[in-house]
Design a protein around this motif. Structure first.
Motif, mmCIF file in Angstrom:
data_model
loop_
_atom_site.group_PDB
_atom_site.id
_atom_site.type_symbol
_atom_site.label_atom_id
_atom_site.label_comp_id
_atom_site.label_asym_id
_atom_site.label_seq_id
_atom_site.Cartn_x
_atom_site.Cartn_y
_atom_site.Cartn_z
ATOM 1 N N ARG A 101 0.163 15.531 -27.908
ATOM 2 C CA ARG A 101 1.556 15.737 -28.348
ATOM 3 C C ARG A 101 1.996 14.611 -29.278
ATOM 4 N N ALA A 107 -8.030 17.843 -26.853
ATOM 5 C CA ALA A 107 -6.986 17.868 -25.820
ATOM 6 C C ALA A 107 -7.557 17.430 -24.477
ATOM 7 N N ALA A 148 -8.868 22.479 -28.246
ATOM 8 C CA ALA A 148 -8.307 22.746 -26.917
ATOM 9 C C ALA A 148 -9.215 23.721 -26.167
ATOM 10 N N VAL A 175 -0.411 23.138 -23.837
ATOM 11 C CA VAL A 175 -0.653 22.625 -25.194
ATOM 12 C C VAL A 175 0.074 23.575 -26.147
ATOM 13 N N TRP A 178 4.693 21.584 -30.298
ATOM 14 C CA TRP A 178 4.115 20.265 -30.575
ATOM 15 C C TRP A 178 3.730 20.108 -32.033
#
Ligand SMILES: *Cc1c(COP(=O)(O)O)cnc(C)c1O
Length: 380
Positions: free
Chosen positions: A148, A136, A165, A174, A179
């Motif tokens: 995404r 991410a 992440a 996030v 997502w």
């Protein structure tokens, strides 16, 4: 000697409230008091992961959760797609190879975001790809990748979307469920404002289905075993008890601030850092998609980046990170994820200005602090 300031993308400063929580006497991990800590931590982790699935707590640095995100979902020889554009994307690829998976790589030039079309092409070219491994926020380059869009490509295939992440969760949005991220990995020492030592994995229903057939060897990081225990607020092994108690406090602080405001603060600090660096004649390294978590900046021509980072720490007590691998000496990185606010940024920018002056870079002194404070002053 002198006051020290930690401005790296992990570890990050730990708030006093969290330090005090960690300093308390160690609880027995099967006591009612600790089970209640775990229960609250799980609830608040689901909140910050934005998921209704369980989020498992592991003892280890972020890489432990990355390893779990590989060994729990595959069998030897499975084909996976690794998205590389920096050191942490490379780590996915190296780890998948270490576990004898068939790795396909899609790379972006360091400093640029992954091209979503290239990911789609790779998925079409290899319909047997079982998972896509993405990052991410790529901490080595200061780039936020289009997670995404990447997750959307996996949704209707028999392909998991796995996202590192570690340096994104709690810094910017996030949302795991929204997502459709199947496996979301995070760590304690970045935006979650704790010392290093805890790793987290959020796992979707689709990923649990993969888990049932996954044959790679695993023991300590066996997520199915953890799930059974953690559903009862217990853990398979002795948890990092004091860190979990600290995490409870950190998550409470984030809840008090509110997710939207946490994200807005990170966006504001990132924007101020970027504008300040430009104002002192430094070019940003991240070209198309700068991360709200960390700002990577090109060292001005004629200045040695390693000397700059060293001088800033030795002379002014401010620790920032330099570049890694081929970027060594060429970039510096200012973090703004976690327990940071206006004056942390002004301190860092001011120290960078003093250092660049000391090392002979010519620019309008004060221009960086002015740019950042214009953006950060109240009401702006
Ligand atoms: C910090 C970090 C990790 C985890 O590294 P550890 O040293 O194992 O905690 C993974 N990915 C990214 C993007 C990171 O910034």
């Amino acid at each position: 000697m002198g006051k020290q300031y930690l401005m790296t993308a992990g570890p990050t400063p730990v708030p006093e409230r969290v330090q005090l929580a960690i300093a308390q006497p160690v609880l027995y991990h099967r006591s009612p008091a600790f089970l209640e800590v775990m229960r609250e931590v799980h609830e608040n982790l689901r909140w910050i992961f934005q998921t209704s699935q369980s989020v498992l707590v592991l003892a280890g640095s972020g890489t432990a959760a990355m390893e779990a995100a590989i060994t729990n979902f595959h069998s030897r020889g499975d084909r996976v797609l690794c998205l590389r554009g920096g050191r942490f994307g490379d780590r996915w690829s190296q780890m998948c190879r270490a576990f004898q998976l068939e790795v396909v790589d899609v790379e972006s030039e360091w400093g640029r975001a992954i091209d979503v079309d290239a990911v789609a092409e790779a998925l079409d070219r290899h319909p047997d790809i079982r998972a896509v491994y993405a990052t991410a926020s790529e901490s080595s380059t200061g780039v936020a990748h289009p997670v995404r869009e990447i997750a959307a490509l996996c949704r209707d295939r028999e392909t998991l979307c796995v996202v590192d992440a570690v340096s994104a969760l709690g810094a910017f949005d996030v949302p795991q469920d929204d997502w459709g991220i199947d496996v979301l990995v995070a760590g304690s020492q970045k935006a979650l404002m704790c010392p290093p030592g805890l790793a987290f994995v959020g796992v979707s229903q689709k990923a649990w289905r993969f888990n049932e057939r996954a044959g790679l060897p695993r023991f300590y990081l066996d997520l199915a075993r953890e799930r059974k225990n953690q559903e009862k607020s217990e853990t398979a092994w002795t948890p990092a008890i004091s860190l979990v108690v600290g995490l409870r406090e950190a998550l409470r602080m984030l809840k008090e601030e509110g997710l939207e405001r946490v994200f807005a603060r990170h966006r504001r600090l990132a924007e101020a850092t970027r504008q300040a660096c430009r104002a002192i004649g430094c070019e940003l390294f991240a070209v198309d998609s700068p991360s709200p978590a960390v700002t990577a900046v090109k060292v001005p021509v004629g200045i040695d980046g390693s000397a700059m980072v060293k001088h800033l720490r030795a002379r002014y007590g401010i620790t920032i990170a330099g570049g890694q691998e081929h970027l060594k000496g060429k970039i510096f990185r200012v973090a703004h994820l976690g327990y940071y606010d206006t004056f942390d940024i002004l301190t860092a920018i001011s120290g960078i200005e003093m250092t660049l002056s000391d090392l002979g870079h010519s620019f309008e002194r004060g221009a960086g602090v002015r740019a950042a404070s214009e953006l950060l002053r109240s009401g702006a």
